[in-house]
Motif scaffolding. Structure first.
Motif, mmCIF file in Angstrom:
data_model
loop_
_atom_site.group_PDB
_atom_site.id
_atom_site.type_symbol
_atom_site.label_atom_id
_atom_site.label_comp_id
_atom_site.label_asym_id
_atom_site.label_seq_id
_atom_site.Cartn_x
_atom_site.Cartn_y
_atom_site.Cartn_z
ATOM 1 N N LEU A 58 0.847 -1.202 0.000
ATOM 2 C CA LEU A 58 0.000 0.000 0.000
ATOM 3 C C LEU A 58 0.879 1.247 0.000
ATOM 4 N N ALA A 59 1.941 1.239 0.789
ATOM 5 C CA ALA A 59 2.867 2.373 0.804
ATOM 6 C C ALA A 59 3.439 2.612 -0.592
ATOM 7 N N PHE A 60 3.811 1.544 -1.277
ATOM 8 C CA PHE A 60 4.332 1.692 -2.638
ATOM 9 C C PHE A 60 3.290 2.339 -3.546
ATOM 10 N N VAL A 61 2.041 1.905 -3.438
ATOM 11 C CA VAL A 61 0.958 2.480 -4.242
ATOM 12 C C VAL A 61 0.812 3.958 -3.918
ATOM 13 N N TYR A 62 0.776 4.289 -2.630
ATOM 14 C CA TYR A 62 0.587 5.683 -2.228
ATOM 15 C C TYR A 62 1.740 6.565 -2.692
ATOM 16 N N CYS A 63 2.963 6.109 -2.507
ATOM 17 C CA CYS A 63 4.113 6.910 -2.939
ATOM 18 C C CYS A 63 4.115 7.101 -4.453
ATOM 19 N N THR A 64 3.796 6.043 -5.178
ATOM 20 C CA THR A 64 3.775 6.116 -6.634
ATOM 21 C C THR A 64 2.650 7.017 -7.126
ATOM 22 N N SER A 65 1.618 7.166 -6.297
ATOM 23 C CA SER A 65 0.470 8.011 -6.644
ATOM 24 C C SER A 65 0.599 9.416 -6.055
ATOM 25 N N GLN A 66 1.800 9.777 -5.632
ATOM 26 C CA GLN A 66 2.081 11.118 -5.094
ATOM 27 C C GLN A 66 1.294 11.418 -3.821
ATOM 28 N N ARG A 67 1.110 10.410 -2.958
ATOM 29 C CA ARG A 67 0.406 10.600 -1.683
ATOM 30 C C ARG A 67 1.359 10.276 -0.538
ATOM 31 N N ALA A 68 2.334 11.152 -0.359
ATOM 32 C CA ALA A 68 3.391 10.921 0.632
ATOM 33 C C ALA A 68 2.860 10.738 2.059
ATOM 34 N N PRO A 69 1.898 11.530 2.538
ATOM 35 C CA PRO A 69 1.417 11.296 3.907
ATOM 36 C C PRO A 69 0.806 9.897 4.082
#
Length: 108
Positions: A58-69
């Motif tokens: 999930l962290a990988f998905v969020y980071c790749t989607s520009q959702r750092a928080p």
């Protein structure tokens, strides 16, 4: 000429316009992956390592989607699920999620 190879869940088929040869490339369906990982966590994964792994992806998905928080929060959840959770050296060196992971790891 059209591509004859059917796309799979992980790959899509693309044909170069000047050739008849098809190439395979990863399909980036992050929304689908995010839903599947969240559902797996909601239904209850048995082991701490499985829960940590789901949060990691999930962290990988969020980071790749520009959702750092959200990425940072998912890495914290991975650590919470499994205190021994770490990324591999290659994963830690990734330019998108590596710095976020390091921030979480240093805050420990």
């Amino acid at each position: 000429m059209s591509c004859s190879a059917p796309p799979s869940a992980l790959c899509s088929t693309a044909c170069a316009p000047t050739t008849t040869r098809c190439t395979r490339r990863p399909r980036r369906n992050f929304a689908e992956a995010e839903r599947a990982l969240q559902e797996a966590l909601k239904t209850g994964l048995a082991s701490a390592k499985d829960r940590a792994n789901a949060h990691k992806h999930l962290a990988f998905v969020y980071c790749t989607s520009q959702r750092a928080p959200a990425c940072e929060a998912a890495f914290r959840e991975a650590r919470h699920a499994d205190p021994d959770f770490t990324l591999s050296r290659a994963e830690t060196g990734h330019p998108q999620w590596g710095p976020v992971y390091k921030k979480v790891a240093l805050a420990r």
